[in-house]
Design a protein around this motif. Structure first.
Motif, PDB file in Angstrom:
ATOM      1  N   LEU A  68      43.183  33.224  32.717  1.00 37.86           N
ATOM      2  CA  LEU A  68      42.120  34.125  32.264  1.00 37.86           C
ATOM      3  C   LEU A  68      42.527  35.588  32.324  1.00 37.86           C
ATOM      4  N   GLY A  69      43.542  35.880  33.145  1.00 39.88           N
ATOM      5  CA  GLY A  69      43.951  37.271  33.318  1.00 39.88           C
ATOM      6  C   GLY A  69      43.252  37.961  34.464  1.00 39.88           C
ATOM      7  N   ARG A  70      42.468  37.219  35.236  1.00 35.32           N
ATOM      8  CA  ARG A  70      41.763  37.775  36.391  1.00 35.32           C
ATOM      9  C   ARG A  70      41.316  36.629  37.287  1.00 35.32           C
ATOM     10  N   SER A  71      41.363  36.827  38.578  1.00 39.08           N
ATOM     11  CA  SER A  71      40.935  35.804  39.522  1.00 39.08           C
ATOM     12  C   SER A  71      39.474  35.433  39.292  1.00 39.08           C
ATOM     13  N   PRO A  72      39.138  34.144  39.286  1.00 40.12           N
ATOM     14  CA  PRO A  72      37.731  33.741  39.121  1.00 40.12           C
ATOM     15  C   PRO A  72      36.814  34.358  40.164  1.00 40.12           C
ATOM     16  N   ASP A  73      37.341  34.634  41.351  1.00 44.06           N
ATOM     17  CA  ASP A  73      36.520  35.240  42.393  1.00 44.06           C
ATOM     18  C   ASP A  73      36.312  36.734  42.165  1.00 44.06           C
ATOM     19  N   SER A  74      37.071  37.315  41.241  1.00 42.26           N
ATOM     20  CA  SER A  74      36.906  38.731  40.893  1.00 42.26           C
ATOM     21  C   SER A  74      36.125  38.911  39.604  1.00 42.26           C
TER      22      SER A  74
END
Length: 329
Positions: A235-241
């Protein structure tokens, strides 16, 4: 020890060392391979096939509203314009623009995997109130995989720009599920895009929502963390972020109506309360919790209350919309 025995001992030690290393290597490959498979399924969920992301198709309550038709004209005799919207990354989606009599407009953003047709129930009462409406497909259609709200930001931003070019300086966004999450993240990143956001069934963070999914909740925690790591890379970014909750704290003067189903297993009422609690300007925010166990189906549970709540919030917070018809038809 004889000289002839020494090579045999070294050979034995070499094997004794290599075998565990090989077994560990095989285990790592299997672990990562399984994580990659699970990640692939998250990015290519079943609802992307055959339009099952459409609330109007997937919801039992929505099936009772089949008379809504296939487009704005058949839904509520509304004239409409076919549009094609492209973001800065070259992703394009289909859209419908429905003109109105009010000088402010509303952007309707569907859930992940859903088309603009899923938003026809919302169009019906908003159009009756005189509001111009822009309805867009979720960009998962074009990409062929789920962006979970994060990768839809470009399309939503481009859609808002289309409304500005049409002369609407004041716009609102009504999003459902990932559509709601996207609206919050876009406003946090690009202030004053929207004057009002109606966030229906948003998650607090993508990671938290995915961990609630029954197919993931029972996985080994370390393995699930590997899946989240791989998903973050995709996704290009942590799911938690990916956090609409933290975005809600950065929307400034934008008015926010949070709608949440209290018993929703994916985005429960507690998610809505956290998003509402993150707002720094509570005077321009409102929380509407329904008792539904479904996801994103509050409009079907009590249509009149839902419609009146949304229209009242728009009338009081969207500049130029004070004259809209409050009582739904």
């Amino acid at each position: 020890m004889s000289k002839s025995a020494e090579p045999q001992k070294k050979k034995f030690l070499t094997r004794a060392t290599l075998i565990p290393i090989a077994l560990v290597g095989i285990a790592v490959v299997l672990w990562l391979g399984a994580a990659t498979f699970v990640t692939y399924r998250i990015l290519h969920p079943p609802f992307l096939d055959g339009g099952h992301g459409d609330v109007i198709i997937a919801s039992e309550k929505a099936r009772a509203n089949a008379h809504l038709g296939a487009d704005p004209k058949s839904c509520c005799d509304a004239p409409f314009e076919d549009l094609r919207i492209t973001d800065d990354w070259g992703v394009s989606v289909d859209a419908w623009f429905v003109p109105g009599t009010v000088p402010s407009a509303v952007l309707l953003i569907p859930a992940s995997g859903a088309s603009k047709r899923a938003m026809l129930p919302y169009l019906k009462f908003l159009h009756s109130a005189g509001l111009p409406i822009l309805m867009i497909d979720n960009s998962d259609f074009a990409r062929g995989r789920a962006g979970w709200g994060w990768n839809e930001r470009g399309i939503v931003l481009s859609a808002a720009e289309i409304l500005r070019k049409k002369g609407y300086a004041n716009t609102a966004a009504l999003g459902v599920s990932e559509g709601a999450a996207t609206a919050l993240m876009v406003e946090a990143e690009t202030p004053d895009i929207f004057k009002v956001i109606i966030a229906d069934s948003s998650f607090t963070t993508l990671g938290a929502m995915l961990r609630r999914n029954p197919s993931l909740a029972g996985l080994n925690p370390a393995f699930l963390q590997t899946v989240m790591w791989e998903l973050g890379r995709a996704l290009g970014r942590s799911p938690d972020s990916i956090s609409p909750e933290s975005s809600a704290a950065r929307i400034g003067p934008c008015a926010l109506l949070v709608i949440q189903n209290d018993k929703d297993h994916l985005t429960p009422g507690s998610d809505g309360r956290k998003i509402f609690g993150a707002v720094t300007n509570p005077a321009s925010a409102r929380l509407y919790i329904t008792p539904s166990e479904g996801h994103g189906d509050a409009i079907y549970l009590d249509p009149q209350t839902y419609q009146a709540t949304v229209l009242d919030f728009l009338a009081h917070n969207l500049p130029g919309a004070s004259a809209i018809i409050i009582a739904p038809r």
